[in-house]
Design a protein around this motif. Sequence first.
Motif, short mmCIF file in Angstrom:
data_model
loop_
_atom_site.label_atom_id
_atom_site.label_comp_id
_atom_site.label_asym_id
_atom_site.label_seq_id
_atom_site.Cartn_x
_atom_site.Cartn_y
_atom_site.Cartn_z
N VAL A 80 0.82 -1.21 0.00
CA VAL A 80 0.00 0.00 0.00
C VAL A 80 0.85 1.27 0.00
O VAL A 80 0.60 2.21 -0.75
CB VAL A 80 -0.96 -0.02 1.22
CG1 VAL A 80 -1.51 1.36 1.52
CG2 VAL A 80 -2.10 -1.00 0.95
N SER A 106 0.97 3.19 6.84
CA SER A 106 1.25 3.08 5.40
C SER A 106 0.44 4.09 4.60
O SER A 106 0.76 4.40 3.45
CB SER A 106 0.96 1.67 4.89
OG SER A 106 1.96 0.78 5.33
N SER A 144 -7.66 -0.11 10.95
CA SER A 144 -6.87 -1.30 11.25
C SER A 144 -6.82 -1.57 12.76
O SER A 144 -6.88 -2.71 13.20
CB SER A 144 -5.46 -1.08 10.71
OG SER A 144 -4.60 -2.13 11.01
N ASP A 169 -8.08 4.00 1.69
CA ASP A 169 -7.38 2.73 1.90
C ASP A 169 -8.44 1.69 2.30
O ASP A 169 -8.99 1.75 3.39
CB ASP A 169 -6.33 2.89 3.00
CG ASP A 169 -5.55 1.60 3.25
OD1 ASP A 169 -6.02 0.52 2.84
OD2 ASP A 169 -4.48 1.66 3.87
N LYS A 193 -5.07 -9.40 3.10
CA LYS A 193 -5.96 -9.54 4.26
C LYS A 193 -7.27 -10.19 3.81
O LYS A 193 -7.33 -11.37 3.57
CB LYS A 193 -6.13 -8.19 4.93
CG LYS A 193 -4.78 -7.71 5.52
CD LYS A 193 -4.87 -6.39 6.20
CE LYS A 193 -3.50 -5.90 6.62
NZ LYS A 193 -2.93 -6.65 7.76
N ARG A 290 -5.83 -9.09 15.52
CA ARG A 290 -4.58 -9.08 14.78
C ARG A 290 -3.62 -10.15 15.29
O ARG A 290 -2.94 -10.80 14.52
CB ARG A 290 -3.94 -7.72 14.93
CG ARG A 290 -2.53 -7.65 14.40
CD ARG A 290 -2.07 -6.23 14.40
NE ARG A 290 -2.80 -5.53 13.37
CZ ARG A 290 -2.24 -5.02 12.29
NH1 ARG A 290 -0.97 -5.15 12.10
NH2 ARG A 290 -2.95 -4.41 11.40
C1 PLP Z 1 -5.45 -0.14 6.63
C2 PLP Z 1 -4.20 -0.82 6.21
N1 PLP Z 1 -3.58 -0.43 5.10
C3 PLP Z 1 -2.45 -1.03 4.68
C4 PLP Z 1 -1.89 -2.07 5.37
C5 PLP Z 1 -0.64 -2.71 4.86
O1 PLP Z 1 0.27 -1.74 4.39
P1 PLP Z 1 1.49 -2.15 3.48
O2 PLP Z 1 0.92 -2.81 2.26
O3 PLP Z 1 2.20 -0.88 3.19
O4 PLP Z 1 2.32 -3.14 4.26
C6 PLP Z 1 -2.51 -2.51 6.55
C7 PLP Z 1 -1.91 -3.58 7.36
O5 PLP Z 1 -2.26 -3.82 8.49
C8 PLP Z 1 -3.69 -1.88 6.96
O6 PLP Z 1 -4.33 -2.28 8.06
#
Ligand code: PLP
Length: 331
Positions: A80, A106, A144, A169, A193, A290
């Motif tokens: 992401v 992220s 998250s 996101d 996920k 988690r």
């Molecule tokens: C809302 C959200 N976005 C993104 C990610 C993952 O981010 P990345 O793909 O940068 O590791 C997570 C992981 O827990 C998340 O909960």
Amino acid sequence: VTAGGAALSTAFTPSGTYLDAATYGPAPETAVAPRQAATAHGAAGTYDPLSCDAVLDRARIMFARLVQAQPGDVAIGHQVSPMVSVVAGSLSPGACVLAAEGDFTSLLFPFAAAGHEVRTVPLDRLAEEVDSGTDVVAFSAVQSADGRVADLSAVAAAAHVHGALTVLDATQACGWLPVDAQQFDVVVVGGYKWLCHPRGTAFMVVGAVTRDRLRAVNAGWYAGERPWETCYGLPLRQAADARRFDVSPAWFLWHAALPALELLTRSASIASTITTWGWPIGSARALGCRRLTRRSSRSPPTPMRATGWPPPGSAPRSAPAGSESAPSLQR
Ligand SMILES: Cc1ncc(COP(=O)(O)O)c(C=O)c1O
């Protein structure tokens, strides 16, 4: 409940009751053999890299169907944060980004690291805090940390009124919560996920108008219109559609991602009705911890008994095991 004739409740084969899709979704049975085959071909030197292109074409179609987008608006990548960085890297210096307090890093860090002004407000005030000074509203559909679901339509409407770019996101949403990508300028989704992909697969949805406002700051050879024909030299030759934001794929992983997408898209409403892994998914989602499993332990996690299930339709949660937010678990 069935998806295209295949029972979803038997599509996954975890060793026990699995409730941790907020950390990573388990691979469906149909994804195991293609991934193993790709890996075996890689080991034998018989893997055909071109075979991944066809897989990606199909994956874009499937994912687009899931989020009500056009396949040509779907870019692929690994994680992401680099996708969010495309937006962060396209804004004018010091842009004003409105975000939810405590949202996933992220989503937040790329804007902060790019030197933009990131203003955070409580999630439930996000829509009302959008004003004429807001350049971007960046937020997760589902938090998250605690599973709270954003008021997607309210934020989209407020951003529209003030001309702010929206970046959603949907990593903790896609796969169980219906998402209409057309409501937003940019939608980023990590596949590992609720889409039950391997980690290292991600999507970004960018419509025609928005993609001309963004710079493909991560562009590599796979950003080309026909990547295999433009591997070398300048000038910059970018795909006309959202593939210009593609980053070259992690080949083997996509062979496992596609069967998962096909399974999920065959189910019209996976959100609130399916029963899988022996538990109503709404309840599993509400629990969605988690770190239910003890990662440091080599032994399998002790089976858990759950009491006081929240009602189906609650959001996934990512809660550290043993925290007060997971009180209903008893060993
Ligand atoms: C809302 C959200 N976005 C993104 C990610 C993952 O981010 P990345 O793909 O940068 O590791 C997570 C992981 O827990 C998340 O909960």
